[in-house]
Design an enzyme around this catalytic site. Structure first.
Site, PDB file in Angstrom:
ATOM      1  N   GLY A  17       0.107  -1.845  -0.265  1.00 43.17           N
ATOM      2  CA  GLY A  17       0.402  -0.548   0.233  1.00 43.17           C
ATOM      3  C   GLY A  17       0.942   1.405  -0.394  1.00 43.17           C
ATOM      4  O   GLY A  17       0.412   2.226  -0.086  1.00 43.17           O
ATOM      5  N   TYR A  48      -1.552  -1.304 -12.268  1.00 46.03           N
ATOM      6  CA  TYR A  48      -3.176  -1.367 -12.238  1.00 46.03           C
ATOM      7  C   TYR A  48      -3.294  -0.664 -13.569  1.00 46.03           C
ATOM      8  O   TYR A  48      -4.587  -0.584 -13.506  1.00 46.03           O
ATOM      9  CB  TYR A  48      -3.929  -0.743 -10.506  1.00 46.03           C
ATOM     10  CG  TYR A  48      -3.347  -1.470  -9.671  1.00 46.03           C
ATOM     11  CD1 TYR A  48      -3.712  -2.746  -9.408  1.00 46.03           C
ATOM     12  CD2 TYR A  48      -2.628  -0.678  -8.733  1.00 46.03           C
ATOM     13  CE1 TYR A  48      -3.417  -3.153  -8.409  1.00 46.03           C
ATOM     14  CE2 TYR A  48      -2.047  -1.456  -7.877  1.00 46.03           C
ATOM     15  CZ  TYR A  48      -2.265  -2.932  -6.976  1.00 46.03           C
ATOM     16  OH  TYR A  48      -1.977  -3.574  -5.649  1.00 46.03           O
ATOM     17  N   CYS A 106     -17.129   4.498 -25.366  1.00 46.97           N
ATOM     18  CA  CYS A 106     -18.865   4.990 -25.428  1.00 46.97           C
ATOM     19  C   CYS A 106     -18.688   4.979 -23.436  1.00 46.97           C
ATOM     20  O   CYS A 106     -19.684   4.234 -22.801  1.00 46.97           O
ATOM     21  CB  CYS A 106     -19.794   3.713 -26.057  1.00 46.97           C
ATOM     22  SG  CYS A 106     -20.541   4.636 -27.080  1.00 46.97           S
ATOM     23  N   GLU A 149       4.596  -6.026   1.308  1.00 48.06           N
ATOM     24  CA  GLU A 149       4.220  -6.259   0.195  1.00 48.06           C
ATOM     25  C   GLU A 149       3.963  -5.013  -0.937  1.00 48.06           C
ATOM     26  O   GLU A 149       2.383  -5.088  -1.592  1.00 48.06           O
ATOM     27  CB  GLU A 149       2.857  -7.604  -0.399  1.00 48.06           C
ATOM     28  CG  GLU A 149       2.680  -8.735   0.910  1.00 48.06           C
ATOM     29  CD  GLU A 149       1.172  -9.010   1.103  1.00 48.06           C
ATOM     30  OE1 GLU A 149       1.487 -10.126   1.803  1.00 48.06           O
ATOM     31  OE2 GLU A 149       0.313  -8.001   1.054  1.00 48.06           O
ATOM     32  N   PRO A 150       4.529  -4.753  -1.445  1.00 47.01           N
ATOM     33  CA  PRO A 150       4.830  -3.729  -2.195  1.00 47.01           C
ATOM     34  C   PRO A 150       4.186  -4.544  -3.842  1.00 47.01           C
ATOM     35  O   PRO A 150       4.384  -5.109  -4.447  1.00 47.01           O
ATOM     36  CB  PRO A 150       5.848  -3.024  -2.533  1.00 47.01           C
ATOM     37  CG  PRO A 150       6.543  -3.909  -1.950  1.00 47.01           C
ATOM     38  CD  PRO A 150       6.265  -5.392  -1.044  1.00 47.01           C
ATOM     39  N   ARG A 175      -8.818   3.884 -14.177  1.00 45.12           N
ATOM     40  CA  ARG A 175      -8.535   3.823 -12.658  1.00 45.12           C
ATOM     41  C   ARG A 175      -8.955   5.681 -12.527  1.00 45.12           C
ATOM     42  O   ARG A 175      -9.234   5.715 -11.850  1.00 45.12           O
ATOM     43  CB  ARG A 175      -6.858   3.901 -12.101  1.00 45.12           C
ATOM     44  CG  ARG A 175      -5.744   3.400 -12.108  1.00 45.12           C
ATOM     45  CD  ARG A 175      -4.792   3.006 -11.495  1.00 45.12           C
ATOM     46  NE  ARG A 175      -5.103   3.155  -9.824  1.00 45.12           N
ATOM     47  CZ  ARG A 175      -4.917   4.376  -9.473  1.00 45.12           C
ATOM     48  NH1 ARG A 175      -4.272   5.334 -10.327  1.00 45.12           N
ATOM     49  NH2 ARG A 175      -4.748   4.709  -8.435  1.00 45.12           N
TER      50      ARG A 175
HETATM   51  N1  LLP Z   1      -1.099  -6.881  -0.625  1.00 48.48           N
HETATM   52  C1  LLP Z   1      -2.311  -7.089  -0.082  1.00 48.48           C
HETATM   53  C2  LLP Z   1      -2.928  -8.104   0.460  1.00 48.48           C
HETATM   54  C3  LLP Z   1      -3.294  -6.250  -0.591  1.00 48.48           C
HETATM   55  O1  LLP Z   1      -4.658  -6.588  -0.698  1.00 48.48           O
HETATM   56  C4  LLP Z   1      -2.249  -5.129  -1.921  1.00 48.48           C
HETATM   57  C5  LLP Z   1      -3.594  -5.117  -2.722  1.00 48.48           C
HETATM   58  C6  LLP Z   1      -1.526  -5.105  -2.162  1.00 48.48           C
HETATM   59  C7  LLP Z   1      -0.535  -6.397  -0.865  1.00 48.48           C
HETATM   60  C8  LLP Z   1      -0.799  -4.541  -2.537  1.00 48.48           C
HETATM   61  O2  LLP Z   1      -0.601  -2.927  -2.238  1.00 48.48           O
HETATM   62  P1  LLP Z   1      -0.379  -1.707  -3.964  1.00 48.48           P
HETATM   63  O3  LLP Z   1       1.224  -1.958  -2.526  1.00 48.48           O
HETATM   64  O4  LLP Z   1      -0.101  -1.980  -5.211  1.00 48.48           O
HETATM   65  O5  LLP Z   1      -0.670  -0.527  -2.976  1.00 48.48           O
HETATM   66  N2  LLP Z   1      -6.908  -1.205  -8.185  1.00 48.48           N
HETATM   67  C9  LLP Z   1      -6.479  -0.356  -6.953  1.00 48.48           C
HETATM   68  C10 LLP Z   1      -5.239  -1.266  -6.075  1.00 48.48           C
HETATM   69  C11 LLP Z   1      -6.353  -1.973  -5.062  1.00 48.48           C
HETATM   70  C12 LLP Z   1      -5.212  -2.526  -4.028  1.00 48.48           C
HETATM   71  C13 LLP Z   1      -5.882  -4.002  -3.419  1.00 48.48           C
HETATM   72  N3  LLP Z   1      -4.757  -4.612  -2.890  1.00 48.48           N
HETATM   73  C14 LLP Z   1      -5.850   0.859  -7.542  1.00 48.48           C
HETATM   74  O6  LLP Z   1      -5.306   0.839  -8.586  1.00 48.48           O
HETATM   75  O7  LLP Z   1      -5.767   1.814  -7.055  1.00 48.48           O
END
Ligand code: LLP
Length: 424
Positions: free
Chosen positions: A239, A380, A351, A281-282, A320
């Site tokens: 996150g 994403y 559309c 978990e990036p 997004r």
């Molecule tokens: N770990 C878990 C359990 C997660 O659910 C996620 C993201 C991550 C790691 C990785 O998060 P990141 O580092 O990528 O922020 N589609 C949305 C983002 C959804 C993220 C869902 N989970 C967007 O485009 O902003």
């Protein structure tokens, strides 16, 4: 600056001519550097540190291979992501399988493949796993996803006692958690390692992670001292924010990693925890900034209040903006030095009125055939792309050492029909 934008030494005009548009372009060096940076900075003298690439951000075999080459583990959330990782030759032991509703078949596939760790998301899944393990030999490690009641999104985070999230078991449901861990310990082949939590995405505030870890630390202490349950591993999720526009100021990676490791070390010391290993978990922060999407400018039109510039893609390759009102920066990539004099709204070709990629941006006057680069689309974008309006999905190219390589070919119209008319 040259008039034409270059990525990894290659002009985007050459890429557009070779591969067509829309095109996802990645600077491979930038991805690899980021992976290395995570490995370097996520470090502790007290705790073993492990970085998982959250593959949902951008899940293709080539990304899995890069993760493997740079010694990252992988987070997958479906049979399809698992299949991709295995096809790319990732060691199954380095795979962590997430998801709130894994099907019994996906669990079976994971166990069959020898996946190292399952992140169990709820009680029913835990029971399903125990039932499957009692029918087979072998071993699987388990992290239990808990919900610490911290929800963070971009610049805000909140702490709640009651959490209705679909993910994880609330840390307040201690009895259910203890019972489930007992079930794990009674089931041959299940090795309970510890806990997982993830508090949100595109998070800017380090305090959000400090709060999460402090709450988890107290929770671990209670389990350890009251029930004798020792968690050796703690996965604090991903996150971590990235810079989409100049309005975004993410925590620099060294500070971010240091915040997390220091907070975990502190909890271990404060509560005398059995904790030995921490994981992050990036997803987005590994790959977002290494990617951009290149479009060709088509028609333009002037309304009473807006100057529209239309491009040959849109919400089908980047959902997004429509889904989250996400903001992006862009340039006319073959007019990098032209004065930006036109207040422009960049819209896609789908559309739907909501198919606007950028609400308002200053751009130079441009004409059909010019190239528009939308930055920071590496996460994403491709992974959430759709066939809406029957738009074939764009190709993906990786640039490294001045060389472009197509890693996903552009879909054809025929690809759109694949799988139809199976009975005829
Ligand atoms: N770990 C878990 C359990 C997660 O659910 C996620 C993201 C991550 C790691 C990785 O998060 P990141 O580092 O990528 O922020 N589609 C949305 C983002 C959804 C993220 C869902 N989970 C967007 O485009 O902003």
């Amino acid at each position: 600056m040259e008039d034409v934008l270059r990525i990894g030494g290659v002009g985007v005009d050459v890429l557009a001519a070779t591969y067509g548009t829309p095109l996802y372009i990645y600077d491979q060096h930038a991805i690899e550097e980021r992976m290395e940076d995570y490995r370097r900075y996520f470090h502790s003298d007290v705790l073993h540190c492990e970085v998982l690439y959250a593959s949902k951000a951008f899940c293709i075999q080539e990304m899995m291979r890069l993760a493997k080459r740079h010694d990252l583990s992988l987070d997958v959330v479906s049979g399809g992501e698992l299949y991709t990782a295995l096809a790319a030759g990732v060691d199954p032991k380095r795979i962590y399988f997430h998801g709130n509703n894994k099907s019994p078949r996906e669990i079976e596939e994971a166990l069959q493949a020898g996946v190292g760790t399952l992140i169990v998301d709820n009680v029913m899944e835990g029971e399903c796993l125990c039932a499957q393990m009692s029918q087979r030999t072998g071993e699987v490690h388990v992290l239990l996803r808990v919900n610490p009641g911290v929800t963070a999104h971009t610049h805000e985070y909140i702490v709640t006692a009651h959490d209705d999230s679909k993910f994880g078991i609330s840390i307040h449901e201690q009895e259910a958690i203890v019972r489930l861990i007992e079930r794990f310990s009674q089931t041959a082949g299940i090795v309970f390692d510890g806990f997982h939590a993830h508090i949100g995405s595109q998070i800017f505030e380090r305090e959000a992670f400090e709060t999460e870890i402090a709450i988890l630390g107290r929770f671990l202490a209670e389990l350890q001292h009251t029930y004798g349950i020792e968690a050796h591993s703690l996965d604090v999720g991903g996150g971590f924010a990235v810079r989409y526009t100049d309005a975004d100021a993410p925590i620099p990676l060294p500070q971010l990693c240091q915040t997390i490791t220091a907070a975990c070390e502190r909890q271990k010391q404060l509560h005398g925890l059995a904790l030995e290993r921490i994981l992050i978990e990036p997803g987005r922060s590994i790959v977002a900034q290494a990617g951009l999407t290149l479009y060709t400018v088509g028609f333009q039109k002037q309304t009473a209040h807006r100057h529209y510039l239309f491009v040959d893609g849109g919400m089908s390759d980047n959902i997004r903006p429509a889904l989250y009102q996400a903001a992006y920066a862009c340039d006319v990539a073959n007019r990098m030095n032209d004065p930006k004099t036109v207040r422009t709204c960049v819209a896609g070709k789908c559309c739907e009125s909501g198919d606007v990629l950028i609400e308002e941006v200053m751009l130079p006057p441009c004409q059909a055939g010019d190239l528009l680069a939308v930055y920071t689309t590496g996460a994403y974008g491709f992974s959430m792309a759709s066939h809406y309006n029957r738009l074939p999905r764009p190709a993906v190219v990786f640039i490294k050492d001045g060389q472009a390589r197509c890693v996903v070919r552009r879909e054809s119209y025929a690809d759109l029909l694949r799988g139809e008319d199976v009975e005829t």
